[in-house]
Design a protein around this motif. Structure first.
Motif, PDB file in Angstrom:
ATOM      1  N   PHE A 191     -24.964  36.850 -82.640  1.00  0.00           N
ATOM      2  CA  PHE A 191     -25.364  35.750 -83.552  1.00  0.00           C
ATOM      3  C   PHE A 191     -26.651  35.693 -83.692  1.00  0.00           C
ATOM      4  N   GLU A 192     -27.320  35.252 -82.478  1.00  0.00           N
ATOM      5  CA  GLU A 192     -28.627  34.870 -82.639  1.00  0.00           C
ATOM      6  C   GLU A 192     -29.864  35.887 -82.700  1.00  0.00           C
ATOM      7  N   LEU A 212     -17.958  44.861 -90.188  1.00  0.00           N
ATOM      8  CA  LEU A 212     -18.123  45.060 -91.824  1.00  0.00           C
ATOM      9  C   LEU A 212     -17.094  45.906 -92.393  1.00  0.00           C
ATOM     10  N   GLY A 265     -12.590  42.848 -92.696  1.00  0.00           N
ATOM     11  CA  GLY A 265     -13.265  42.359 -91.623  1.00  0.00           C
ATOM     12  C   GLY A 265     -12.857  43.209 -89.994  1.00  0.00           C
ATOM     13  N   LEU A 281     -15.779  28.979 -84.785  1.00  0.00           N
ATOM     14  CA  LEU A 281     -16.781  29.167 -84.174  1.00  0.00           C
ATOM     15  C   LEU A 281     -17.633  27.777 -83.711  1.00  0.00           C
ATOM     16  N   MET A 317     -28.854  39.655 -83.353  1.00  0.00           N
ATOM     17  CA  MET A 317     -28.812  40.719 -84.275  1.00  0.00           C
ATOM     18  C   MET A 317     -28.420  39.964 -85.707  1.00  0.00           C
ATOM     19  N   LYS A 318     -27.834  38.578 -85.942  1.00  0.00           N
ATOM     20  CA  LYS A 318     -27.584  37.972 -87.061  1.00  0.00           C
ATOM     21  C   LYS A 318     -26.380  38.288 -87.619  1.00  0.00           C
ATOM     22  N   MET A 319     -25.427  38.802 -86.847  1.00  0.00           N
ATOM     23  CA  MET A 319     -24.130  39.347 -87.193  1.00  0.00           C
ATOM     24  C   MET A 319     -23.129  38.311 -86.497  1.00  0.00           C
ATOM     25  N   VAL A 320     -22.122  38.249 -87.411  1.00  0.00           N
ATOM     26  CA  VAL A 320     -20.986  37.204 -86.958  1.00  0.00           C
ATOM     27  C   VAL A 320     -19.917  38.316 -86.548  1.00  0.00           C
ATOM     28  N   MET A 346     -21.141  36.650 -77.752  1.00  0.00           N
ATOM     29  CA  MET A 346     -21.107  36.559 -79.032  1.00  0.00           C
ATOM     30  C   MET A 346     -22.357  35.730 -79.629  1.00  0.00           C
ATOM     31  N   ARG A 347     -23.064  34.769 -78.660  1.00  0.00           N
ATOM     32  CA  ARG A 347     -24.288  34.056 -78.987  1.00  0.00           C
ATOM     33  C   ARG A 347     -25.363  35.099 -79.237  1.00  0.00           C
ATOM     34  N   GLY A 355     -14.960  40.721 -87.281  1.00  0.00           N
ATOM     35  CA  GLY A 355     -15.968  39.607 -87.466  1.00  0.00           C
ATOM     36  C   GLY A 355     -15.041  38.381 -88.165  1.00  0.00           C
ATOM     37  N   ASN A 356     -13.446  38.482 -87.960  1.00  0.00           N
ATOM     38  CA  ASN A 356     -12.838  37.493 -88.561  1.00  0.00           C
ATOM     39  C   ASN A 356     -12.784  36.306 -87.594  1.00  0.00           C
ATOM     40  N   VAL A 357     -13.506  35.256 -88.009  1.00  0.00           N
ATOM     41  CA  VAL A 357     -13.660  34.201 -87.237  1.00  0.00           C
ATOM     42  C   VAL A 357     -14.343  32.977 -88.125  1.00  0.00           C
TER      43      VAL A 357
END
Lengths: 373, 373
Positions: free
Chosen positions: B311-312, B74, B78, B364, B314-317, B307-308, B357-359
Motif C-alpha cells: 500500500f505505502e 488489476l 479484481g 481495510l 507500491m501505492k497498490m490496493v 499489505m501495508r 484487490g477486493n478489500v
C-alpha cells in the motif's frame, strides 16, 4: 536558486525544455483508464444529491466523459514534486560559476513537511550535493525518516511560517545553501508542467484520437496547475483547477471571484497538500494570463468518496489532495454542465491529474474508520 | 460443468490452450517491480525479529532477490478468478450438444460469497447465459450488489457448506443449470494457471534475462497454485505455495507434513480467500505429482505488514489473501535460507502472485485502525 529574472520564459516550449532536462531522473508515470469510473462520471447525479446546494431543483447534468488518469502517485517519492525539484536543482547547477563558487559544497535548502522535502532530498542526493531540510518538529516520524532516508540533513523548527523562514535564513547564513522553494518559482512550475506534456501524448496513445479536450488538476500553491496551464497554451486543451472548499482552502477560486490573489489560508482540509495559498508566479499564469479557464472546489466528504472509488475500483492508493480533480468531475454541477454542453454527443476526453499517493495506512484508516459499509 | 474425465490432461500445454481460449476476455495484467521492496527482501531480518520462532539464535538469511509482482488485483472483477470462470464457462459451452440440450437457457450455478461469485457472474453475462449464485444471507451488501451488478440472480442461503450445497442442489433441480465449482475442477485450474504463463513472459521482458528462478503463489482451494505449478512443469521454475497459519488455515502445509490432504479448515484468518482446504484435483498436482516444492505459512500480523508495504510503497490496493506470498518471501527464514543458498551471488528472480484487490475501505480501516504510526 536561479534568480527568477534569469529563468526561461513561462511558455510551453520552456516546459518542453524542462522535460528534456529532467527526463533521465523521473518516471514517465502511467496513464490509466477505467470503465467503471467513466460510467459513473457519465451518469447524472440524483436530484436528491443536489438538495442543499445551489443546484437544488435543477436537472442534473449528463456529460459523456472518458477519463485519463495521470498517475503521479507512481512517480518517484510518490508525488509529482520530484519533477520540479529535479528541474530547479539542475537549473541551479547549470548557473555560471555555480561550481567555482562552491555551489556543490553549499547545497540546497528548503522548508517543507510534505512531498517537496522528499523530492528535494532525492534530487540533491542524486546530484551528490547536500540538502538541508527544515521540518516542523511536530512532523510525523515516517515523513522525517523518509527525508533522512534520502540522505538529507533535517533541521527542526517551529511550525509557523515565521519560525520556518527564520530557521531557513539561519541555515543559509551558516552554509551558503540555495533556497529551493516548493512552488513559487518559475523553474518549479516548468518542472511540474512536464507531467501534462506526457499526459497529452499518452492519452492519444490510449484512444483520445483528437487529443484531450481538457485537463483538471489540483491546486495548492499552484506550481503544478500553473505548469500544466503553460504546457497546454496554444494546444486548444482547456485547463481547470480543483481545490478543497473546507475552511476556505479554495483560495484560488475565491481569488478568481474577487479578481485578486488571496494571500493566506488557514484550513485543516484532509487534502493536506492543498492548504497553501497560490503563489505569485503561479497566479500570474493561472489568473492574470487566463491560462486556467475556471476553478472549482469540493467538500472533504466528496474528496473521501473519490478516494474510496479510486481505492476500491482502480485498486490504487492516492492521497486526499490527489483526487480533488476527479471529485470535481464527478460532483460539481457547474463543470458537469459545461462538459455536457461543450462535449455534446461525442463527449469529452478529460485528463485528470492524480498528484500523489503519500498517505499512510494509519491516516487512511482514520479517515474511513467511522464510515458505514 | 464438463465431466472431469473429459477434461484436457493436466499439463503445461493444456494451460497454454486455456490461455488461447480465454485471452479475448481477460486482462493481461501488468507485472510490476519495486526497488524498495527488492531492497527490503534482500536485507537480513534482525536477530530480534526471530526471537520466539524456530529460527531464534540462527544467523538471519541474506538472500539477494529481484521480485516480479503479477498484479491480478488489476484483473477483471479484481481477482484472478475471472480466468478460471471464463475457461470453465467456455469449455462447458463447447461441449457437444450443450446448445441443443438447452444449455444456453439453463445457464450456470455456483455457491460463493467471494471473488468466484463475481467472476462467474461476469463470464455468464459476457456469454449471454443466466448465472444463479448462491450466497450466504450474511454476505456483505457490497458483495451482493457487485454480483447482482453483473446481472446474476443471487439466491440466499445459510452460511454452512451443508446449507449452501442444499441450496445449489435445489437450484440445479429447478433450472437445470450446470455447477461451476470455485477451484476443485481441472478446467478451473487450467484457467487460473494462465496468469503464470503471462508472468513467465513478462518477467523476461522486465529484465529476468534467464527466466524466473521461482514463483510463489497463495494457496486456498489450490486451483491457482495448482494451475501455476502445471504452467511451470518442465521449465525449471520452482513453485512454492503460501498460506496463512492462523487457526490452522495452513492446511496444505500440514498436509505436506502428514503426507495426506487435510479435508477441512475452520479458520477466521484475515486472508479470507484462503480459509478453504485444498481440493482433490489441486492436491493431486501440488502434492502427489510433486509440482510444488514446498508450502510456507505466515501469521496474520505478517500479512498485515506486507499489505501495508504494498500500500505505502507500491501505492497498490491488495486484499489480505493476495500478499501471503510476499510475506513468506520477506519473513520465512526457511525459504529465505533456500533462496540465499541456491541464489548465491547472482541472486534470484522471484515471481510473486498478487491474487486480488477486493478489500473495502471499511474492512481495510478495521485491520489498521488500532495500529501505531
Amino acid at each position: 536558486m536561479a534568480d527568477p529574472a534569469n529563468c526561461p520564459p513561462l511558455t510551453r516550449s520552456s516546459v518542453q525544455a524542462a522535460h528534456k532536462l529532467i527526463r533521465p531522473y523521473i518516471h514517465r508515470t502511467p496513464v490509466l483508464t477505467n470503465t467503471t469510473l467513466n460510467n459513473l462520471a457519465s451518469t447524472p447525479q440524483t436530484p436528491e444529491s443536489l438538495v442543499g446546494t445551489q443546484w437544488e431543483g435543477h436537472q442534473p447534468a449528463h456529460p459523456k466523459l472518458r477519463l485519463y488518469f495521470k498517475c503521479e502517485n507512481l512517480q518517484r517519492i510518490g508525488a509529482f514534486k520530484a519533477r520540479g525539484a529535479f528541474h530547479a536543482t539542475l537549473r541551479l547547477m547549470a548557473q555560471e560559476g555555480w561550481e567555482a563558487n562552491g555551489g556543490r559544497e553549499k547545497g540546497v535548502v528548503t522548508h517543507s513537511s510534505g512531498n517537496h522535502a522528499q523530492a528535494l532530498a532525492l534530487a540533491a542526493k542524486t546530484m551528490g550535493i547536500p540538502a538541508h531540510i527544515i521540518m516542523p518538529s511536530i512532523s510525523t516520524p515516517t515523513k522525517i525518516a523518509a527525508t533522512q532516508g534520502y540522505g538529507a540533513r533535517v533541521i527542526f523548527s517551529g511550525s509557523t511560517s515565521v519560525e520556518r523562514e527564520a530557521a531557513a535564513a539561519e541555515i543559509i547564513a551558516e552554509t551558503g545553501a540555495t533556497l529551493i522553494p516548493p512552488y513559487d518559482h518559475p523553474d518549479i512550475m516548468l518542472g511540474q508542467g512536464t507531467l501534462s506534456l506526457e499526459l497529452q501524448e499518452q492519452s492519444v496513445e490510449l484512444g483520445a484520437s483528437g487529443g484531450l479536450d481538457a485537463i483538471i488538476a489540483p491546486c495548492g500553491g499552484g506550481g503544478m496547475l500553473g505548469g500544466t496551464a503553460l504546457s497546454c497554451e496554444g494546444t486548444g486543451i482547456r485547463v481547470f483547477g480543483a481545490e478543497p472548499s473546507f475552511e476556505g482552502a479554495n483560495d484560488a477560486q475565491r481569488g478568481f471571484d474577487a479578481g485578486r490573489r488571496v494571500e493566506s489560508v488557514t484550513s485543516l482540509t484532509i487534502a493536506d497538500g492543498l492548504r497553501t495559498p497560490v503563489g505569485v508566479y503561479p497566479w500570474s499564469v493561472i489568473y492574470e494570463r487566463k491560462l486556467v479557464q475556471a476553478m472549482y472546489s469540493v467538500t472533504d466528504e466528496q474528496i473521501k468518496t473519490a478516494m474510496r472509488l479510486v481505492f476500491e475500483r482502480m485498486k490504487m492508493v492516492v492521497e486526499p489532495s490527489a483526487v480533488v480533480g476527479l471529485a470535481v468531475a464527478l460532483f460539481d454541477e457547474g463543470l458537469r454542465g459545461v462538459m455536457e454542453r461543450e462535449g455534446g454527443d461525442a463527449g469529452w476526453d478529460l485528463g485528470v491529474v492524480f498528484s500523489g499517493g503519500n498517505v499512510s495506512m494509519k491516516a487512511l484508516s482514520g479517515f474511513f474508520s467511522v464510515e458505514g459499509a
